[in-house]
Design a protein around this motif. Sequence first.
Motif, PDB file in Angstrom:
ATOM      1  N   THR A  13     -19.384  -3.830 -10.095  1.00 41.34           N
ATOM      2  CA  THR A  13     -19.186  -3.388  -8.710  1.00 41.34           C
ATOM      3  C   THR A  13     -17.780  -2.853  -8.553  1.00 41.34           C
ATOM      4  O   THR A  13     -16.846  -3.283  -9.223  1.00 41.34           O
ATOM      5  N   ARG A  14     -17.651  -1.901  -7.631  1.00 42.95           N
ATOM      6  CA  ARG A  14     -16.365  -1.249  -7.427  1.00 42.95           C
ATOM      7  C   ARG A  14     -16.085  -1.088  -5.940  1.00 42.95           C
ATOM      8  O   ARG A  14     -16.976  -0.746  -5.154  1.00 42.95           O
ATOM      9  N   ALA A  15     -14.830  -1.333  -5.558  1.00 42.68           N
ATOM     10  CA  ALA A  15     -14.349  -0.998  -4.224  1.00 42.68           C
ATOM     11  C   ALA A  15     -13.338   0.134  -4.357  1.00 42.68           C
ATOM     12  O   ALA A  15     -12.532   0.156  -5.298  1.00 42.68           O
ATOM     13  N   VAL A  16     -13.382   1.059  -3.441  1.00 46.34           N
ATOM     14  CA  VAL A  16     -12.413   2.159  -3.382  1.00 46.34           C
ATOM     15  C   VAL A  16     -11.608   2.009  -2.104  1.00 46.34           C
ATOM     16  O   VAL A  16     -12.175   1.845  -1.012  1.00 46.34           O
ATOM     17  N   VAL A  17     -10.292   2.037  -2.240  1.00 48.32           N
ATOM     18  CA  VAL A  17      -9.389   1.960  -1.094  1.00 48.32           C
ATOM     19  C   VAL A  17      -8.702   3.318  -0.942  1.00 48.32           C
ATOM     20  O   VAL A  17      -8.067   3.800  -1.894  1.00 48.32           O
ATOM     21  N   ILE A  18      -8.830   3.922   0.217  1.00 54.05           N
ATOM     22  CA  ILE A  18      -8.211   5.222   0.475  1.00 54.05           C
ATOM     23  C   ILE A  18      -6.826   4.987   1.062  1.00 54.05           C
ATOM     24  O   ILE A  18      -6.691   4.533   2.195  1.00 54.05           O
ATOM     25  N   GLY A  19      -5.795   5.241   0.280  1.00 51.30           N
ATOM     26  CA  GLY A  19      -4.421   5.091   0.755  1.00 51.30           C
ATOM     27  C   GLY A  19      -3.695   3.954   0.074  1.00 51.30           C
ATOM     28  O   GLY A  19      -4.206   2.828   0.005  1.00 51.30           O
ATOM     29  N   GLY A  20      -2.489   4.243  -0.429  1.00 48.00           N
ATOM     30  CA  GLY A  20      -1.676   3.226  -1.088  1.00 48.00           C
ATOM     31  C   GLY A  20      -0.613   2.649  -0.200  1.00 48.00           C
ATOM     32  O   GLY A  20       0.420   2.176  -0.678  1.00 48.00           O
ATOM     33  N   VAL A  38     -11.114  -2.442  -8.421  1.00 50.86           N
ATOM     34  CA  VAL A  38     -10.655  -1.804  -7.185  1.00 50.86           C
ATOM     35  C   VAL A  38      -9.873  -0.563  -7.575  1.00 50.86           C
ATOM     36  O   VAL A  38      -8.960  -0.627  -8.409  1.00 50.86           O
ATOM     37  N   GLU A  39     -10.227   0.571  -6.980  1.00 55.95           N
ATOM     38  CA  GLU A  39      -9.499   1.820  -7.205  1.00 55.95           C
ATOM     39  C   GLU A  39      -8.791   2.220  -5.918  1.00 55.95           C
ATOM     40  O   GLU A  39      -9.437   2.410  -4.876  1.00 55.95           O
ATOM     41  N   ILE A  40      -7.465   2.319  -5.973  1.00 57.55           N
ATOM     42  CA  ILE A  40      -6.679   2.777  -4.834  1.00 57.55           C
ATOM     43  C   ILE A  40      -6.414   4.269  -5.016  1.00 57.55           C
ATOM     44  O   ILE A  40      -5.822   4.686  -6.020  1.00 57.55           O
ATOM     45  N   ILE A  41      -6.847   5.064  -4.058  1.00 61.57           N
ATOM     46  CA  ILE A  41      -6.684   6.515  -4.125  1.00 61.57           C
ATOM     47  C   ILE A  41      -5.497   6.898  -3.246  1.00 61.57           C
ATOM     48  O   ILE A  41      -5.540   6.719  -2.024  1.00 61.57           O
ATOM     49  N   GLU A  42      -4.450   7.410  -3.864  1.00 58.38           N
ATOM     50  CA  GLU A  42      -3.206   7.713  -3.152  1.00 58.38           C
ATOM     51  C   GLU A  42      -2.899   9.206  -3.252  1.00 58.38           C
ATOM     52  O   GLU A  42      -2.793   9.757  -4.359  1.00 58.38           O
ATOM     53  N   ALA A  43      -2.770   9.849  -2.091  1.00 56.76           N
ATOM     54  CA  ALA A  43      -2.556  11.293  -2.064  1.00 56.76           C
ATOM     55  C   ALA A  43      -1.211  11.691  -2.668  1.00 56.76           C
ATOM     56  O   ALA A  43      -1.058  12.790  -3.196  1.00 56.76           O
ATOM     57  N   ARG A  44      -0.235  10.814  -2.574  1.00 55.92           N
ATOM     58  CA  ARG A  44       1.076  11.090  -3.145  1.00 55.92           C
ATOM     59  C   ARG A  44       1.319  10.120  -4.296  1.00 55.92           C
ATOM     60  O   ARG A  44       0.428   9.435  -4.743  1.00 55.92           O
ATOM     61  N   GLY A  45       2.536  10.051  -4.770  1.00 61.47           N
ATOM     62  CA  GLY A  45       2.873   9.086  -5.792  1.00 61.47           C
ATOM     63  C   GLY A  45       3.339   7.783  -5.171  1.00 61.47           C
ATOM     64  O   GLY A  45       3.634   7.715  -3.973  1.00 61.47           O
ATOM     65  N   LEU A  46       3.399   6.751  -5.980  1.00 61.60           N
ATOM     66  CA  LEU A  46       3.909   5.464  -5.529  1.00 61.60           C
ATOM     67  C   LEU A  46       5.195   5.159  -6.285  1.00 61.60           C
ATOM     68  O   LEU A  46       5.217   5.219  -7.516  1.00 61.60           O
ATOM     69  N   PRO A  47       6.276   4.838  -5.567  1.00 57.01           N
ATOM     70  CA  PRO A  47       7.537   4.538  -6.247  1.00 57.01           C
ATOM     71  C   PRO A  47       7.445   3.254  -7.053  1.00 57.01           C
ATOM     72  O   PRO A  47       6.619   2.383  -6.782  1.00 57.01           O
ATOM     73  N   GLU A  48       8.323   3.140  -8.030  1.00 59.59           N
ATOM     74  CA  GLU A  48       8.343   1.951  -8.875  1.00 59.59           C
ATOM     75  C   GLU A  48       8.937   0.749  -8.154  1.00 59.59           C
ATOM     76  O   GLU A  48       8.514  -0.382  -8.332  1.00 59.59           O
ATOM     77  N   GLY A  49       9.982   0.980  -7.360  1.00 64.82           N
ATOM     78  CA  GLY A  49      10.691  -0.108  -6.708  1.00 64.82           C
ATOM     79  C   GLY A  49      10.804   0.109  -5.217  1.00 64.82           C
ATOM     80  O   GLY A  49      10.000   0.836  -4.606  1.00 64.82           O
ATOM     81  N   PRO A  50      11.811  -0.501  -4.583  1.00 67.89           N
ATOM     82  CA  PRO A  50      11.981  -0.376  -3.124  1.00 67.89           C
ATOM     83  C   PRO A  50      12.581   0.970  -2.724  1.00 67.89           C
ATOM     84  O   PRO A  50      13.725   1.074  -2.288  1.00 67.89           O
ATOM     85  N   GLU A  51      11.778   2.006  -2.902  1.00 64.72           N
ATOM     86  CA  GLU A  51      12.194   3.357  -2.547  1.00 64.72           C
ATOM     87  C   GLU A  51      11.232   3.904  -1.505  1.00 64.72           C
ATOM     88  O   GLU A  51      10.128   3.408  -1.322  1.00 64.72           O
TER      89      GLU A  51
END
Length: 478
Positions: A13-20, A38-51
Amino acid sequence: MSESPRPASRMSTRAVVIGGSLAGMLAAAAVRDHVDTVEIIEARGLPEGPEARPGVPQAAHFHVLLSGGANAIEELLPGTVKELLSAGANRVPMTTNMLIHSPEGWYRRWQRDSHYLITASRDLTDSVVRRQVVKDPRVGVRPHTNVTALLGSSGRVTGVRLRAADGTETDLTADLVIDASGRGSRLPRWLGELGVPGPAEDRIDSGIAYASRIYRAPVPTHNWPVINVQADPRSGEPGRTGGIVPIEDARWHVSLIGTPGAQPTREAAEFEPYARTLRHPVVADLLAHAEPLTDVALTHSTVNRRYYYERLKSWPEGLVALGDSVAAFNPVYGHGMSVAAIGAVALRTRLASLGLANGLSRKAQRAIARPVELAWSLAVGQDIHYKTTQGRTAGAADRLLQRYVSRLSHTATGSYRVATAMTEVLTLQSPGTVLLHPSVLAAAAIGPLRPQLDGPTFTGGERRLLAEAGIALPWMAR
């Protein structure tokens, strides 16, 4: 507690989350124990740290995590609050470590620990939650990927259509799709494409603008109080609000907020003079001794917007909306992150009792609407009383309710019982009906039991820190 082994023949089974976003990460945390991946679909990139994460305009302005939301995050991701505090966030007991100038007067610093704020930059809060979620091997992230449509029918959503950065489109099937794409959610359009009538929508805009700047604090920020000078919507004048929130790395996050006719600008030279126009000079006087570290960030994206998905007669199985995709609030009230967290807990609770069976989506959406309703009533109940507000005007019932809330706030300046009841509601730890309890009604009728304060009350330790920094505040209450 470990789950029982699943039969080898069972389909995964799979859940898809729209937006990171924060809401998306919390949604992934809520469902990860009930699906295989769980697959998180993110339109942009996600920073590594507190950025800074692109697409989060409110990150430039101060954020607080209410204890109702912090408790919910801790339930989903145990140890997160400890991680935040270790990274430099502050735990601020309400109103023990707060200087609040409400329209009805200064609140006392009542000694309590059950209601609190977590103060940190939005970037730090996002990064700590994100790290907690993505380290789970069951959770994957697809950056630079857009969801362009829902798959399925008006009766059941079966997945999403994806568009990669190179324009390639693919279909991704899912047993559960969660829209956590935020203020820019396209869910109403996607539902229409499946033949589901659009939800009722409210948009209430007080026209508030935010100007924010980060300063190097002249005093240690650990255990330094949150300072908030609020506007008075009853005055008939344009509203001006401002505050100082201590965040990590010995910094102050300062936001100045105004309605039309009193909106701040992005001009650095006008920032501190604007602070001087607030109802008390405490913010301006402290900023005179602080070092600005950033330019001024300005936003007008403060509309209260809500979709009433829980009211739809037809709602497809396999779909849930969460966070700002359901309701986005005027950020001055600090409810967005906490509502998303409490909603994610509600989703997990329904999954635990129902699994992915028929009926989950509608029941989960109704449960998610409950914390939304409380935060919505708190935000809109204030904003509609500004003359410049568009989308709704205050009626007789609204004005009556405002008078009662004003009476409660006045009483809270000198009544521990009423101050505690109001704090329980404002931190989303109790429903608004707490304010109608007979003991609260009686206390409000009696009024404050102590005389009103004539200014902010700094503790002896805070006075010493100010003195050591060479800061003299001539109006300081003795």
